[in-house]
Design an enzyme around this catalytic site. Structure first.
Site, PDB file in Angstrom:
ATOM      1  N   ASP A  11     -74.386  56.160 -68.994  1.00 60.14           N
ATOM      2  CA  ASP A  11     -73.556  55.857 -67.841  1.00 60.14           C
ATOM      3  C   ASP A  11     -72.805  56.931 -67.603  1.00 60.14           C
ATOM      4  OD1 ASP A  11     -72.475  54.109 -65.681  1.00 60.14           O
ATOM      5  OD2 ASP A  11     -70.594  54.084 -67.224  1.00 60.14           O
ATOM      6  N   SER A  12     -72.052  56.988 -66.422  1.00 58.35           N
ATOM      7  CA  SER A  12     -71.275  58.009 -66.151  1.00 58.35           C
ATOM      8  C   SER A  12     -70.021  58.026 -67.088  1.00 58.35           C
ATOM      9  CB  SER A  12     -70.808  57.953 -64.461  1.00 58.35           C
ATOM     10  OG  SER A  12     -70.033  56.884 -64.477  1.00 58.35           O
ATOM     11  N   TYR A  43     -69.404  59.420 -60.815  1.00 61.73           N
ATOM     12  CA  TYR A  43     -70.467  59.886 -60.095  1.00 61.73           C
ATOM     13  C   TYR A  43     -70.559  59.358 -58.481  1.00 61.73           C
ATOM     14  CZ  TYR A  43     -73.427  60.947 -64.331  1.00 61.73           C
ATOM     15  OH  TYR A  43     -73.746  61.660 -65.450  1.00 61.73           O
ATOM     16  N   GLY A  44     -69.892  58.345 -58.231  1.00 58.19           N
ATOM     17  CA  GLY A  44     -69.910  57.730 -56.934  1.00 58.19           C
ATOM     18  C   GLY A  44     -69.624  58.254 -55.615  1.00 58.19           C
ATOM     19  N   CYS A  74     -76.229  52.613 -65.149  1.00 54.77           N
ATOM     20  CA  CYS A  74     -75.212  52.797 -64.087  1.00 54.77           C
ATOM     21  C   CYS A  74     -76.065  52.770 -62.658  1.00 54.77           C
ATOM     22  CB  CYS A  74     -75.134  54.477 -64.223  1.00 54.77           C
ATOM     23  SG  CYS A  74     -74.212  55.456 -63.069  1.00 54.77           S
ATOM     24  N   THR A  76     -75.209  53.797 -59.618  1.00 60.72           N
ATOM     25  CA  THR A  76     -75.132  54.976 -59.002  1.00 60.72           C
ATOM     26  C   THR A  76     -76.282  56.031 -59.357  1.00 60.72           C
ATOM     27  OG1 THR A  76     -72.869  54.702 -58.937  1.00 60.72           O
ATOM     28  CG2 THR A  76     -73.761  56.787 -58.039  1.00 60.72           C
ATOM     29  N   GLU A 153     -61.562  54.453 -65.661  1.00 59.81           N
ATOM     30  CA  GLU A 153     -61.774  55.662 -66.493  1.00 59.81           C
ATOM     31  C   GLU A 153     -60.303  55.809 -67.219  1.00 59.81           C
ATOM     32  OE1 GLU A 153     -64.497  57.356 -67.916  1.00 59.81           O
ATOM     33  OE2 GLU A 153     -65.973  55.819 -67.074  1.00 59.81           O
ATOM     34  N   CYS A 184     -71.714  47.816 -60.191  1.00 55.89           N
ATOM     35  CA  CYS A 184     -71.150  48.983 -60.893  1.00 55.89           C
ATOM     36  C   CYS A 184     -70.957  48.597 -62.333  1.00 55.89           C
ATOM     37  CB  CYS A 184     -69.979  49.447 -60.012  1.00 55.89           C
ATOM     38  SG  CYS A 184     -69.363  50.985 -61.204  1.00 55.89           S
ATOM     39  N   HIS A 186     -68.989  49.445 -64.376  1.00 58.45           N
ATOM     40  CA  HIS A 186     -67.732  49.439 -64.600  1.00 58.45           C
ATOM     41  C   HIS A 186     -66.957  48.207 -64.410  1.00 58.45           C
ATOM     42  CE1 HIS A 186     -68.174  53.766 -65.118  1.00 58.45           C
ATOM     43  NE2 HIS A 186     -66.778  54.013 -65.414  1.00 58.45           N
TER      44      HIS A 186
END
Ligand code: DGL
Length: 264
Positions: A11-12, A43-44, A74, A76, A153, A184, A186
């Site tokens: 993932d990012s 990344y989005g 992820c 994205t 994050e 997403c 997250h």
């Protein structure tokens, strides 16, 4: 032995932990390599080419680690690079978007489905395409939420206006939306805040993704057998301590063995 090889999951940043959590629950004997590209998140709001380049760097690393299958945890990355990853690596992969679309269609009664995601995923229209291909005539509303990933994050609780920001987006969903997809990885981390302002069913694609992973491992006879529990190795390109703190809280146990690794 082929089935002793690890599963790669990327993932990012910390988002892939929501998928990891379900994978560990369903497949506790597997060894897993987690790569979180937190040094390059989010990344989005990047360009497609840029996201592809980052994904290729991570794929190269996971292939080098002799992963037997790779989970693109992820949305994205899937929206920007799924076809190119399959073409370039010809490797067994599992993606969160197909799983999320299937779960949404199974859960929705009236087929009015909302999706919260990064701006990139929303603009790509990938959820609408996947959902409509399974359930023609379904109506899909996609809302891009540019604030969420950077806030998660950094540590979601730090932001006192978080609930207002969430409800500002949820408010845009058309009336009668009965299912909201966390598009997403997250977002399961902030599920409580989303649940507090949405009145229908919430779909976390992670559950279906873990099931799809088990299916592919079973079909390819790659499941790790035996009684011994597997372990997870963590690699992150950003700050290790922030990653650890978010991971421990979300997973509900203390993780160890996080290494800093830049692949891009
Ligand atoms: N977890 C990623 C996703 O599922 C977030 C991408 C980002 O870094 O913006 O889309």
């Amino acid at each position: 032995m082929e089935n002793e090889r690890p599963i790669g999951l990327f993932d990012s940043g910390v988002g892939g932990l929501s998928v990891l959590k379900e994978v560990v629950k369903l497949l506790p004997r597997e060894n897993i390599i987690y790569y979180g590209d937190s040094g390059n998140a989010p990344y989005g709001d990047r360009e497609k080419e840029d996201i592809r380049r980052l994904c290729f760097g991570i794929m190269d690393f996971l292939v080098e680690q002799k992963c037997k299958v790779i989970v693109i945890a992820c949305n994205t990355a899937v929206a920007a690079a799924y076809d190119e990853i399959c073409e370039k690596y010809g490797f067994p992969t599992v993606d969160v978007v197909s799983s999320g679309a299937r779960a949404a269609v199974k859960t929705s009664r009236n087929k009015k489905i909302g999706v919260l995601s990064t701006p990139f995923t929303a603009k790509s229209n990938i959820y609408a395409q996947k959902i409509e291909s399974i359930s023609p005539g379904a109506s899909v509303y996609q809302e891009g939420c540019p604030e969420f990933v950077p806030m998660i994050e950094r540590g979601w609780e730090m932001f006192s206006d978080r609930r207002e920001i969430v409800s500002g987006h949820v408010r845009h969903l058309p009336e009668q939306t009965d299912v909201l997809v966390l598009g997403c990885t997250h977002y399961p981390i902030i599920r409580d805040d989303i649940e507090a302002v949405f009145d229908g069913f919430i779909v976390d694609p992670a559950v279906e993704t873990a099931a799809a992973l088990r299916k592919i491992l079973r079909e390819k006879q790659l499941l790790r057998e035996g009684g011994k529990r597997g372990s997870v190795s963590y690699y992150v390109s950003g700050d290790i301590e922030i990653f650890r703190e978010i991971a421990n809280k979300f997973l509900g146990y203390s993780i160890s063995g996080i290494q800093r690794k830049k692949v891009n």
